[in-house]
Scaffold this motif. Structure first.
Motif, short mmCIF file in Angstrom:
data_model
loop_
_atom_site.label_atom_id
_atom_site.label_comp_id
_atom_site.label_asym_id
_atom_site.label_seq_id
_atom_site.Cartn_x
_atom_site.Cartn_y
_atom_site.Cartn_z
N MET A 1 21.37 79.47 46.76
CA MET A 1 20.92 80.83 46.97
C MET A 1 20.61 81.02 48.44
SD MET A 1 17.77 82.85 45.15
CE MET A 1 18.66 83.38 43.72
N VAL A 12 14.76 91.13 37.34
CA VAL A 12 15.84 90.47 36.58
C VAL A 12 15.59 90.64 35.08
CG1 VAL A 12 16.54 88.86 38.39
CG2 VAL A 12 14.71 88.22 36.83
N CYS A 15 17.90 89.84 31.83
CA CYS A 15 18.91 88.83 32.20
C CYS A 15 18.61 87.61 31.34
CB CYS A 15 18.83 88.50 33.69
SG CYS A 15 19.30 89.86 34.75
N ILE A 18 18.52 83.79 32.58
CA ILE A 18 17.64 83.31 33.64
C ILE A 18 16.80 82.16 33.09
CG2 ILE A 18 15.63 83.90 35.08
CD1 ILE A 18 18.10 85.16 36.18
N ASP A 20 14.27 78.43 34.13
CA ASP A 20 13.23 77.96 35.04
C ASP A 20 13.76 77.69 36.45
OD1 ASP A 20 11.37 78.05 32.96
OD2 ASP A 20 11.68 75.95 32.45
N ASP A 22 16.27 78.91 37.96
CA ASP A 22 16.64 80.15 38.64
C ASP A 22 15.41 80.81 39.25
OD1 ASP A 22 19.37 79.91 37.77
OD2 ASP A 22 18.73 80.65 35.81
N VAL A 23 14.32 80.83 38.49
CA VAL A 23 13.07 81.41 38.99
C VAL A 23 12.58 80.60 40.18
CG1 VAL A 23 10.65 81.90 38.43
CG2 VAL A 23 12.44 82.40 36.76
N GLU A 24 12.61 79.28 40.07
CA GLU A 24 12.17 78.42 41.17
C GLU A 24 13.02 78.65 42.42
OE1 GLU A 24 10.32 74.55 38.98
OE2 GLU A 24 12.50 74.82 38.83
N ALA A 25 14.33 78.81 42.25
CA ALA A 25 15.22 79.05 43.38
C ALA A 25 14.92 80.40 44.04
CB ALA A 25 16.68 79.00 42.93
N MET A 26 14.65 81.43 43.23
CA MET A 26 14.31 82.74 43.79
C MET A 26 13.03 82.66 44.60
SD MET A 26 15.13 85.61 40.91
CE MET A 26 14.87 84.67 39.40
N CYS A 41 13.34 87.92 29.56
CA CYS A 41 13.95 86.65 29.98
C CYS A 41 13.38 85.53 29.10
CB CYS A 41 13.67 86.38 31.46
SG CYS A 41 14.36 87.64 32.55
#
Length: 70
Positions: A1, A12, A15, A18, A20, A22-26, A41
Motif C-alpha cells: 500500500m 470501507v 467491504c 477487509i 485484520d 488490511d486494517v493494519e496496512a491502512m 466488515c
C-alpha cells in the motif's frame, strides 16, 4: 500500500473481504488517519481493534457488525 500521510478519513463499510492485515496496512500507510469506518466488515477481529487502539486516542472508529443467526 502506498503511503497516504495526508489522508484523514476512510470508509470501507460493506467491504466484506477487509481483514485484520488490511486494517493494519491502512493504519501504517496513513499515519494522519483520524476516522475509519468499518460498518459491515465481518472479517476483522480483536487484532484489528488492537491495531486501531495502538494508532492513537484521536482515531475515531465506526464499526457495526451484523451477526447472522440461522
Amino acid at each position: 500500500m502506498q503511503r497516504c500521510s495526508s489522508l484523514q478519513s476512510i470508509d470501507v463499510s460493506s467491504c466484506f473481504l477487509i481483514m485484520d492485515g488490511d486494517v493494519e496496512a491502512m493504519l501504517k500507510a496513513c499515519p494522519g488517519l483520524r476516522t475509519i469506518k468499518l460498518r459491515g466488515c465481518r472479517m476483522i477481529s480483536d487484532k484489528a481493534i488492537d491495531a486501531m487502539i495502538q494508532h492513537g486516542p484521536t482515531l475515531e472508529v465506526r464499526v457495526a457488525l451484523a451477526v447472522l443467526v440461522s
